[in-house]
Scaffold this motif. Structure first.
Motif, short mmCIF file in Angstrom:
data_model
loop_
_atom_site.label_atom_id
_atom_site.label_comp_id
_atom_site.label_asym_id
_atom_site.label_seq_id
_atom_site.Cartn_x
_atom_site.Cartn_y
_atom_site.Cartn_z
N THR A 74 0.81 -1.22 0.00
CA THR A 74 0.00 0.00 0.00
C THR A 74 0.84 1.27 0.00
OG1 THR A 74 -0.18 0.27 2.41
CG2 THR A 74 -1.76 -1.23 1.35
N LEU A 75 2.14 1.17 -0.24
CA LEU A 75 3.00 2.35 -0.15
C LEU A 75 2.57 3.48 -1.10
CD1 LEU A 75 5.41 3.62 1.25
CD2 LEU A 75 6.91 2.49 -0.40
N PRO A 76 2.09 3.19 -2.32
CA PRO A 76 1.66 4.30 -3.17
C PRO A 76 0.57 5.17 -2.53
CG PRO A 76 1.88 2.32 -4.48
CD PRO A 76 2.01 1.90 -3.04
N GLU A 77 -0.24 4.59 -1.65
CA GLU A 77 -1.30 5.36 -1.00
C GLU A 77 -0.80 6.14 0.22
OE1 GLU A 77 -2.98 1.57 -1.38
OE2 GLU A 77 -2.39 2.44 -3.30
N HIS A 78 0.48 5.97 0.58
CA HIS A 78 1.02 6.59 1.79
C HIS A 78 2.33 7.31 1.51
CE1 HIS A 78 -1.96 4.56 4.35
NE2 HIS A 78 -1.78 3.51 3.56
N LEU A 79 2.43 7.95 0.36
CA LEU A 79 3.67 8.62 -0.02
C LEU A 79 4.03 9.76 0.91
CD1 LEU A 79 3.03 8.67 -3.88
CD2 LEU A 79 4.56 7.11 -2.64
N ASP A 80 3.05 10.57 1.29
CA ASP A 80 3.32 11.69 2.20
C ASP A 80 3.82 11.19 3.55
OD1 ASP A 80 2.51 14.27 0.81
OD2 ASP A 80 0.71 13.08 0.51
N HIS A 227 -2.04 8.52 -7.19
CA HIS A 227 -1.39 8.94 -5.95
C HIS A 227 -0.05 9.62 -6.23
CE1 HIS A 227 -4.28 6.84 -3.42
NE2 HIS A 227 -4.17 5.80 -4.23
N ALA A 228 0.69 9.10 -7.19
CA ALA A 228 2.05 9.59 -7.43
C ALA A 228 2.07 11.01 -8.00
CB ALA A 228 2.77 8.64 -8.37
N GLU A 229 1.23 11.29 -8.97
CA GLU A 229 1.30 12.59 -9.64
C GLU A 229 0.95 13.75 -8.70
OE1 GLU A 229 -0.72 12.49 -13.39
OE2 GLU A 229 0.42 10.73 -14.08
N PRO A 230 -0.12 13.67 -7.90
CA PRO A 230 -0.36 14.76 -6.94
C PRO A 230 0.76 14.90 -5.90
CG PRO A 230 -2.34 13.43 -7.24
CD PRO A 230 -1.22 12.69 -7.92
N PHE A 231 1.32 13.77 -5.48
CA PHE A 231 2.44 13.80 -4.53
C PHE A 231 3.61 14.58 -5.12
CE2 PHE A 231 6.49 11.74 -3.36
CZ PHE A 231 6.52 12.02 -2.00
#
Length: 241
Positions: A74-80, A227-231
């Protein structure tokens, strides 16, 4: 030199074994961090213990995890959250992490977090490949196979290459995984591939789809990109907001 190695899972250090040895021989201060709990089938504590054992054999005692662990896959959902954890680490001169290659969604997410962290600190970030599914069909995949350009190859001795492979025997909870990966390591060339990370690569898939994590883990690239692009737009200076 203070060197930070950023892993997605316990056992990812196998991809960095030669580079860790090199850093230790140079006298660098080496810190290794794991961004997820890796607790798909066994507890995080057990997997952490396996990684600590391998890292100690490589000469590293500084292994860190966040107090609140991110669930495996689930790391892509928890980048921040992952970036905030890295931001607690001071005095880093260089970062090394997994390549942007489409092998596992957590690996690519670790690449983004490490690259953004390094950019914000104004320090270099280097990536190394582990596995991917470029131009190959299930159930096969490519191990230590660089995708794209800009790579530098460093020749390893056969002895060191085999020593890296033999470290897999210490991951007792991951025998099935490493039995699957080992044959591809055995036929591979004793090379260490590195290149500078660039978070802007994340605005396109690592290679023609389907990616390996789409085929094997049913994690669509569109979900990753959402998730990645907004991050990247929030945190990456080289990306327009």
């Amino acid at each position: 030199m203070n060197v930070l190695f950023v892993f997605a899972h316990q056992d990812d250090e196998i991809a960095f074994a030669s580079r860790i040895r090199l850093a230790v021989r140079r006298g660098d201060r080496v810190t290794c961090v794991c961004l997820t709990d890796g607790a798909f089938a066994v507890s995080a504590a057990v997997r952490d213990a396996e990684s600590r054992h391998v890292l100690q054999r490589l000469g590293v005692d500084d292994y860190r995890v966040a107090e609140r662990r991110i669930a495996d896959a689930t790391l892509p959902e928890h980048l921040d959250e992952a970036l905030a954890f890295l931001e607690t680490i001071d005095g880093v001169d260089e970062v090394l992490t997994l390549a942007w290659e489409g092998g596992h969604q957590d690996h690519d997410a670790a690449n983004l977090v490490a690259a953004v962290f390094a950019e914000r600190r104004g320090i270099p970030c280097t990536e190394l490949p582990l596995y991917n599914g470029l131009n190959i069909r299930d159930p096969f995949f490519r191990v230590n196979y660089p995708i794209g350009d800009g790579w530098t190859a460093r020749r390893l001795t056969r002895r060191e290459y085999w020593a890296n492979i033999l470290l897999t025997r210490f991951y007792k909870t991951q025998r099935k995984t490493w039995l699957g990966l080992a044959p591809f390591f055995l036929v591979g060339k004793p090379r260490e591939f590195t290149r500078a990370s660039d978070p802007r690569r994340a605005f396109a898939p690592p290679h023609a789809r389907p990616l390996l994590y789409e085929r094997r883990f049913h994690y669509p690239y569109e979900r990753f990109a959402a998730h990645a692009e907004p991050f990247l737009r929030r945190h990456c200076r080289s990306v327009p907001g």
